[in-house]
Enzyme design. Structure first.
Site, PDB file in Angstrom:
ATOM      1  N   GLU B 251       0.803  -1.224   0.000  1.00  0.00           N
ATOM      2  CA  GLU B 251       0.000   0.000   0.000  1.00  0.00           C
ATOM      3  C   GLU B 251       0.839   1.280   0.000  1.00  0.00           C
ATOM      4  O   GLU B 251       0.499   2.232  -0.689  1.00  0.00           O
ATOM      5  CB  GLU B 251      -0.967  -0.002   1.194  1.00  0.00           C
ATOM      6  CG  GLU B 251      -2.043  -1.072   1.078  1.00  0.00           C
ATOM      7  CD  GLU B 251      -3.157  -0.862   2.089  1.00  0.00           C
ATOM      8  OE1 GLU B 251      -3.928   0.089   1.957  1.00  0.00           O
ATOM      9  OE2 GLU B 251      -3.238  -1.671   3.042  1.00  0.00           O
ATOM     10  N   HIS B 267       9.890 -26.216   4.967  1.00  0.00           N
ATOM     11  CA  HIS B 267       9.289 -27.491   4.572  1.00  0.00           C
ATOM     12  C   HIS B 267       8.677 -27.452   3.174  1.00  0.00           C
ATOM     13  O   HIS B 267       8.086 -28.427   2.741  1.00  0.00           O
ATOM     14  CB  HIS B 267       8.257 -27.929   5.614  1.00  0.00           C
ATOM     15  CG  HIS B 267       8.904 -28.303   6.914  1.00  0.00           C
ATOM     16  ND1 HIS B 267       9.256 -29.590   7.231  1.00  0.00           N
ATOM     17  CD2 HIS B 267       9.319 -27.543   7.958  1.00  0.00           C
ATOM     18  CE1 HIS B 267       9.827 -29.617   8.417  1.00  0.00           C
ATOM     19  NE2 HIS B 267       9.881 -28.381   8.885  1.00  0.00           N
ATOM     20  N   LYS B 358     -13.123  -0.445  -5.622  1.00  0.00           N
ATOM     21  CA  LYS B 358     -14.342  -0.051  -4.910  1.00  0.00           C
ATOM     22  C   LYS B 358     -15.335   0.620  -5.851  1.00  0.00           C
ATOM     23  O   LYS B 358     -16.544   0.416  -5.740  1.00  0.00           O
ATOM     24  CB  LYS B 358     -13.990   0.897  -3.747  1.00  0.00           C
ATOM     25  CG  LYS B 358     -13.463   0.159  -2.524  1.00  0.00           C
ATOM     26  CD  LYS B 358     -13.266   1.110  -1.348  1.00  0.00           C
ATOM     27  CE  LYS B 358     -12.654   0.369  -0.165  1.00  0.00           C
ATOM     28  NZ  LYS B 358     -12.005   1.282   0.777  1.00  0.00           N
TER      29      LYS B 358
END
Lengths: 361, 361
Positions: B251, B267, B358
């Site tokens: 951001e 792993h 948005k």
């Protein structure tokens, strides 16, 4: 095209597209590169999906208030799929802990399930011992090793994992054990939720077989070659599947890969796309159960995404029940990562850097 | 050096090293690029760290069996730090849910805390309504919007977030509210755990001030320029901090960034390093509380890592108590991502792609 990865001795990008999909060529490549036989393990994956009998010492455990699956890597991922399934179906919260120690809230009303395929994972053994000190009920899921030994000595029930293949290939077996365990504790309904998946995944095994040119799994692997896969889960119910894809790209294909999940990725990660997204190719995992807001957000994000990265592959779950849908996506990812290994010319089975790390500990 | 990112109008890589650290130049750059005043918000962050008074309607809530913080993005990250703190100190499990709906196990004995800075986050509002239907106790944490309105109508307690700055800059305020809430419910001890952090972070604010050339935060941002940051948490207790660094790189700096955590990354992710890790620069977050196994694993992994990526920056937590240590790392990341924005010549405050998304919903 110059990708960030050396192409090894797999298919060369100079090959004409018509040549790279040839059946004989793929069968030959697989034979040459998959020296430790990952293909046959992949083909037999559907057979792992059956509920094992549960031993009387497990059936006698008290019904827990919450469950905690402890483990790492390939031993933990079955716990993640189990957690997703339980969150939709059970009043008992399930959490997966990949750590060195337990949160303080793990108490005697919590059932701890310690999963270590080899039975020698030091982090899991440490959390197993901590659980013993806290006097929580415990079940050990393992093939043997120190975990089985310690459990037997402490009269803690052991559910045995089958086979000798690498931990990441035992997901179906681990998941089946966890579901049988939850059923025996009356945390979920008694019917077999794995029947549908077993049939569907058997069909998929034929579809992606090298003799069928690897189907869509091979095609997708070709598209991803030379890129860094970004696995985006369409929602939290697919987060565990995205984690699986990432791990399989890492371990089978030996490439970096990363994940994120809707809606979170729309609240920070997309701003990073203002930087250069050129190395990335997005794999978007979707399920048929989406809220309107979810579908709308995914579509709008797709529009913003397409021109900023190398490409977007959309993969939709198949089947009816939730477990089938999750497992259909898991199995697709297993095959895509397998073929990406083949195309890159790396044997999918060995995991040299994990072996090297273990040697140094 | 040709990095994957266009350099914008920030510091050019052709500048001699002696020039890039000059005080006058940095102060001037900040003035030119940080047009919306992120610097002053950053400088005032330590002032957010104080426990607010808790209203009588919150004090009268029943003591929950578990807590669930629902929210996304900058509104959720305070919940992650809170969850980490609680896991070490409280018998009450805390979970953060960034989703569209609640797990089935969220029941009337669960306290749901709905956090939405704007009060208009649709996912959070959906989960808030679902919690109402399940008749769970709820607290709303917000500045206003639909969330405050719906809460007041339903006589649900509201804890108000202060100010008008972007959601990601309210972490200290959100965290302070959550801690005060847990104290009022008797879930943790009553002393103020934020005092030490407030003092230390005030010192850090001086250390990283542009008039001091940005200190180590600026130096680290310079090293990261042109790379993709990989934030590795030394253990699960630093996972939330790594998530914060990632979000702030996205951001503030507008670059991709990814995270992973020990022991899990050893792993699977390390096998991906067999591919080309050239675009990546690792930031390794460490805390002084490490088990022997943990320290050993981190050291061995560092050895394997160094020659495979562009570089490794080790950042150690400062201070004594856990919250201080977590917040010292958070604050360092806030400054590094801020200076990376400045160096890249992008205004740290606006988040154009989130605004665009948005608009399309």
């Amino acid at each position: 095209m110059v990708g960030p990865f050396p192409e090894g001795k797999g298919l060369q990008s100079e090959d004409p597209p018509s040549g790279t999909g040839g059946m004989r060529e793929i069968v030959k490549l697989v034979e040459e590169i998959d020296r430790e036989g990952m293909q046959s393990i992949l083909l037999s994956f559907p057979q792992q999906l059956r509920l094992p009998p549960i031993s009387p010492d497990i059936e006698n455990l008290p019904r827990p208030r919450q469950m905690v699956v402890v483990g790492v890597g390939g031993s933990a991922i079955g716990g993640d799929i189990f957690r997703t399934y339980m969150a939709r179906l059970s009043l008992c919260p399930v959490h997966v802990i990949r750590g060195y120690c337990l949160p303080l809230w793990v108490d005697p009303k919590t059932l701890v399930v310690a999963v270590s395929c080899s039975g020698r994972t030091q982090e899991t053994l440490a959390m197993f011992q901590e659980a013993r000190k806290r006097k929580t009920p415990i079940v050990a899921v393992t093939r043997g090793g120190d975990l089985e030994k310690a459990a037997l000595e402490a009269k803690i029930p052991v559910a045995k994992l089958q086979g000798t293949s690498p931990p990441r290939t035992t997901l179906g077996n681990t998941l089946s054990i966890l579901i049988a365990l939850a059923q025996s504790l009356d945390l979920i309904p008694q019917e077999d939720p794995l029947e549908e998946a077993k049939t569907l995944l058997s069909d998929m095994a034929r579809e992606f077989h090298p003799s069928r040119k690897g189907g869509r799994a091979f095609e997708m692997a070709e598209k991803l070659k030379g890129s860094i896969p970004l696995i985006y889960a369409g929602g939290p119910s697919l987060e565990a599947v995205a984690t699986r894809w990432k791990g399989q790209f890492n371990e089978n294909s030996k490439v970096p890969a990363f994940t994120n999940t809707f809606p979170e990725l729309g609240h920070n990660e997309i701003v990073g796309w203002e930087g250069d997204m050129n190395p990335f190719h997005v794999v978007l995992l979707r399920d048929k159960e989406e809220t309107d807001l979810q579908s709308k957000t995914i579509s709008a994000t797709l529009d913003l995404m397409r021109n900023r990265c190398r490409g977007v592959e959309e993969v939709r779950s198949r089947g009816e029940n939730l477990l089938t849908r999750l497992l259909s996506l898991v199995y697709m990812g297993d095959w895509v990562s397998y073929y990406l290994a083949i195309i890159r010319g790396v044997d999918p089975t060995p995991i040299p850097l994990i072996e090297e790390l273990k040697r140094r500990l």
